[in-house]
Scaffold this motif. Sequence first.
Motif, PDB file in Angstrom:
ATOM      1  N   GLY A  48       0.808  -1.216   0.000  1.00  0.00           N
ATOM      2  CA  GLY A  48       0.000   0.000   0.000  1.00  0.00           C
ATOM      3  C   GLY A  48       0.841   1.266   0.000  1.00  0.00           C
ATOM      4  O   GLY A  48       0.612   2.173  -0.803  1.00  0.00           O
ATOM      5  N   VAL A  49       1.833   1.341   0.893  1.00  0.00           N
ATOM      6  CA  VAL A  49       2.651   2.562   0.958  1.00  0.00           C
ATOM      7  C   VAL A  49       3.488   2.717  -0.310  1.00  0.00           C
ATOM      8  O   VAL A  49       3.711   3.837  -0.782  1.00  0.00           O
ATOM      9  CB  VAL A  49       3.550   2.571   2.220  1.00  0.00           C
ATOM     10  N   ARG A  50       3.939   1.597  -0.868  1.00  0.00           N
ATOM     11  CA  ARG A  50       4.709   1.679  -2.117  1.00  0.00           C
ATOM     12  C   ARG A  50       3.841   2.210  -3.251  1.00  0.00           C
ATOM     13  O   ARG A  50       4.292   3.033  -4.060  1.00  0.00           O
ATOM     14  CB  ARG A  50       5.269   0.299  -2.481  1.00  0.00           C
ATOM     15  N   ALA A  51       2.605   1.744  -3.327  1.00  0.00           N
ATOM     16  CA  ALA A  51       1.712   2.174  -4.404  1.00  0.00           C
ATOM     17  C   ALA A  51       1.412   3.671  -4.305  1.00  0.00           C
ATOM     18  O   ALA A  51       1.457   4.397  -5.308  1.00  0.00           O
ATOM     19  CB  ALA A  51       0.414   1.368  -4.356  1.00  0.00           C
ATOM     20  N   ILE A  52       1.115   4.146  -3.092  1.00  0.00           N
ATOM     21  CA  ILE A  52       0.806   5.568  -2.918  1.00  0.00           C
ATOM     22  C   ILE A  52       2.032   6.422  -3.210  1.00  0.00           C
ATOM     23  O   ILE A  52       1.960   7.435  -3.916  1.00  0.00           O
ATOM     24  CB  ILE A  52       0.295   5.835  -1.491  1.00  0.00           C
ATOM     25  N   HIS A  53       3.180   6.018  -2.672  1.00  0.00           N
ATOM     26  CA  HIS A  53       4.408   6.785  -2.882  1.00  0.00           C
ATOM     27  C   HIS A  53       4.776   6.828  -4.360  1.00  0.00           C
ATOM     28  O   HIS A  53       5.148   7.884  -4.895  1.00  0.00           O
ATOM     29  CB  HIS A  53       5.549   6.168  -2.068  1.00  0.00           C
ATOM     30  N   SER A  54       4.662   5.707  -5.036  1.00  0.00           N
ATOM     31  CA  SER A  54       4.984   5.653  -6.462  1.00  0.00           C
ATOM     32  C   SER A  54       4.048   6.549  -7.266  1.00  0.00           C
ATOM     33  O   SER A  54       4.477   7.246  -8.195  1.00  0.00           O
ATOM     34  CB  SER A  54       4.895   4.208  -6.963  1.00  0.00           C
ATOM     35  N   GLY A  55       2.759   6.549  -6.896  1.00  0.00           N
ATOM     36  CA  GLY A  55       1.798   7.394  -7.600  1.00  0.00           C
ATOM     37  C   GLY A  55       2.113   8.870  -7.454  1.00  0.00           C
ATOM     38  O   GLY A  55       2.052   9.634  -8.425  1.00  0.00           O
ATOM     39  N   ILE A  56       2.471   9.294  -6.245  1.00  0.00           N
ATOM     40  CA  ILE A  56       2.801  10.705  -6.023  1.00  0.00           C
ATOM     41  C   ILE A  56       4.099  11.073  -6.730  1.00  0.00           C
ATOM     42  O   ILE A  56       4.222  12.165  -7.302  1.00  0.00           O
ATOM     43  CB  ILE A  56       2.900  10.996  -4.512  1.00  0.00           C
TER      44      ILE A  56
END
Length: 349
Positions: A48-56
């Motif tokens: 989850g944190v990887r997905a959000i960070h990658s998106g930003i």
Amino acid sequence: MKRSYDAFTLIEILVTVGLISILAAATILAINPSVAFSKSRNASRWNGVRAIHSGIEQWLIDGNDIDTLLEGDGSPIANCVDGTTVITDVPTILDGQIDLDAVLVGSDQAYIVEIPRDPSATSGGDTGYRICLFGQQSKRILISAPDSELEEVITIPTETPPELISDTIAVVVGSGTNDTSLLGGTAFNSTDTTLTLGTSFNNSIHLFLNFQNLDIPQGATITNATLDLVVTTVSGSNVNVDLMTYPDHDTSPPTNSTSFNSLESGLDEIVVDWNSVPSGGWGTPISSPDISALIQSHIDDPTWTPGSDILIWVGNDGSDAWSGISVTSGDFSGSEDKPTLSIDFEYYP
């Protein structure tokens, strides 16, 4: 006659080992299933944190400004050392929350399919994940999962947020037109070795003091600021003045009465009262009340850059018939006695 020995075949051995492994795993799971489930949930949180960070990160690469990531009330997202901002997936107007669904999913270009939700997140907008600004200068972002289990710290990036730095500067006003005075709206002066605070025969005395090259990071917190002066003579008592600043950084001081009056009409709305200015004999140092609010308004401005200048105005309404205190100016011979702007501040690198 040869004897015949019974033995396990290779297939039988492999089957036996496989059964033992299955039984062992089942036993471990039966003895402590919570650990296995916690590890599984933590694995989901890492995703989850990887997905959000990658998106930003991709959103920033496309030219978007991190300063536009605002909480529901319009304030910037939290600094990591001070706290975090709640990531939601529904529109919000609340302080301390940000709707990343509108930024990463519902925008013109979707950066992720959906905002992940922490395995333990309940229904509602709170996804269980948090975001914060990782340093004022680098302006990187950190995504975290505060509900992680087994004491595992789940953040992207995995670095520790920088520590708070405290610093102090003391900037001396320059000579010449870096400090100018105007008496009664017409008598302009920029070369005297002294400046007067107060009034002269019902005429206000207005000063502009230009402090240059203030090496303060944008967004730093001003903890204390004073205008420090040195008395030369006292012409009256009960001197009351106001302190203000000109809102535009790097504005040149006035060079005549016309430009002086023009700048004075454009002063910032923040005012600091300096009532009953202390007096004393020659060489007595005096300091204004805390003018942090004046300086902070400049440092918080997005256009502020380290090394910018601040123009300070000192004056009053001329209500006192004669009440003045003379202080040294930027043209005074002793550099240690010139008007000085002292500022204490804190920031995260």
